[in-house]
Design a protein around this motif. Structure first.
Motif, mmCIF file in Angstrom:
data_model
loop_
_atom_site.group_PDB
_atom_site.id
_atom_site.type_symbol
_atom_site.label_atom_id
_atom_site.label_comp_id
_atom_site.label_asym_id
_atom_site.label_seq_id
_atom_site.Cartn_x
_atom_site.Cartn_y
_atom_site.Cartn_z
ATOM 1 N N ARG A 157 0.522 -1.245 -0.437
ATOM 2 C CA ARG A 157 0.013 -0.192 0.328
ATOM 3 C C ARG A 157 1.012 1.346 0.222
ATOM 4 N NH1 ARG A 157 -2.613 -1.405 5.821
ATOM 5 N NH2 ARG A 157 0.315 -0.470 7.050
ATOM 6 N N GLU A 234 -6.510 4.414 10.067
ATOM 7 C CA GLU A 234 -6.594 2.872 9.728
ATOM 8 C C GLU A 234 -6.097 2.271 8.848
ATOM 9 O OE1 GLU A 234 -10.205 0.451 10.372
ATOM 10 O OE2 GLU A 234 -9.597 0.922 12.945
ATOM 11 N N ASP A 235 -5.129 1.360 7.714
ATOM 12 C CA ASP A 235 -4.830 0.589 6.698
ATOM 13 C C ASP A 235 -3.862 1.864 6.272
ATOM 14 O OD1 ASP A 235 -4.543 -1.004 4.600
ATOM 15 O OD2 ASP A 235 -6.583 -0.446 3.272
#
Length: 261
Positions: A157, A234-235
């Motif tokens: 990511r 988050e993420d």
């Protein structure tokens, strides 16, 4: 003077100053500019040796830099524009520069928003810095930067953030990269001092839950500092403003306007 770009709505509007990290430039804020300039006066600065300040080297003849030197450059622009108080938003090593500004000129600070903040170097990061100092004279500086970028942003990511920072770092001169890299010698004692001495400025830390190197010490410092709060996205990895720009912008603007998230 450093290269800067300002967007002014009017004298009655508050200022927001964006500070990039080592190896970057003001271009890393491209996902913030349009949103912030609707509500605030905005200042973007390319720090010495970076971006469009890269060729201003005749003003910086010393072989080594200090965080005070780099922060003084920023302060010169702020005073040139007659910015009395501003909200400061920084990423990575830019957060150290903002915190240094808080020591040098607290009268100019209204709040701090620190993204991917560096508040302590853990064992892995100290080993990485030691390795870098050991081989910096013998290997191409981009090898070192790619290694650092991969260690700090290792996940799939992070590819966009990692590639952006590597692309910006390619624009640095090798000598300039080494000057900035020497600043790591200052980091630990400086961060220890910042941890022990809080300044009375409202501070928001915005960190990704995957920022494994820098999130744990930020959690600790927020517990100890009266004026600091933490928002974990988050993420998300190290560079929240690029990976989650809409949420980052929302959190930062709400904090600037209301003092909470």
């Amino acid at each position: 003077m450093l290269y800067y770009k300002d967007y002014q709505l009017g004298k009655d509007k508050e200022w927001v100053v964006f500070v990039h990290g080592a190896g970057g430039s003001s271009s890393i804020w491209y996902r913030q500019i349009r949103r912030f300039r609707k509500s605030f006066n905005v200042l973007l600065v390319d720090l010495r040796g970076h971006g469009r300040s890269k060729d201003l080297l005749e003003s910086y003849v010393k072989d080594n830099y200090t965080f005070n030197d780099v922060t003084s450059d920023l302060l010169e622009v702020i005073r040139h524009l007659n910015i009395r108080k501003a909200h400061y938003i920084g990423i990575s090593m830019g957060t150290i520069i903002i915190r240094t500004l808080g020591e040098m000129a607290p009268q100019h600070m209204k709040s701090m928003i620190l993204c991917g903040a560096i508040t302590r170097l853990n064992i892995r990061s100290r080993l990485l810095v030691f390795l870098g100092h050991s081989v910096k004279r013998f290997v191409p500086y981009m090898w070192l930067y790619r290694l650092f970028a991969w260690v700090i942003m290792p996940n799939p990511r992070d590819i966009m953030s990692r590639n952006l920072f590597i692309g910006e770092a390619k624009k640095l001169y090798k000598k300039e990269f080494l000057r900035w890299f020497r600043l790591t010698n200052e980091v630990n004692p400086l961060l220890k001092y910042f941890k022990e001495k809080e300044i009375a400025v409202p501070t928001l830390y915005i960190m990704g839950d995957g920022d494994y190197m820098f999130l744990p010490p930020v959690r600790k410092i927020v517990q100890e500092h009266e004026h600091a709060i933490l928002q974990v996205i988050e993420d998300c990895g190290h560079v929240c403003n690029i990976e989650k720009p809409a949420l980052f912008n929302k959190l930062a603007i709400r904090f600037i306007q209301y003092g909470y998230i």
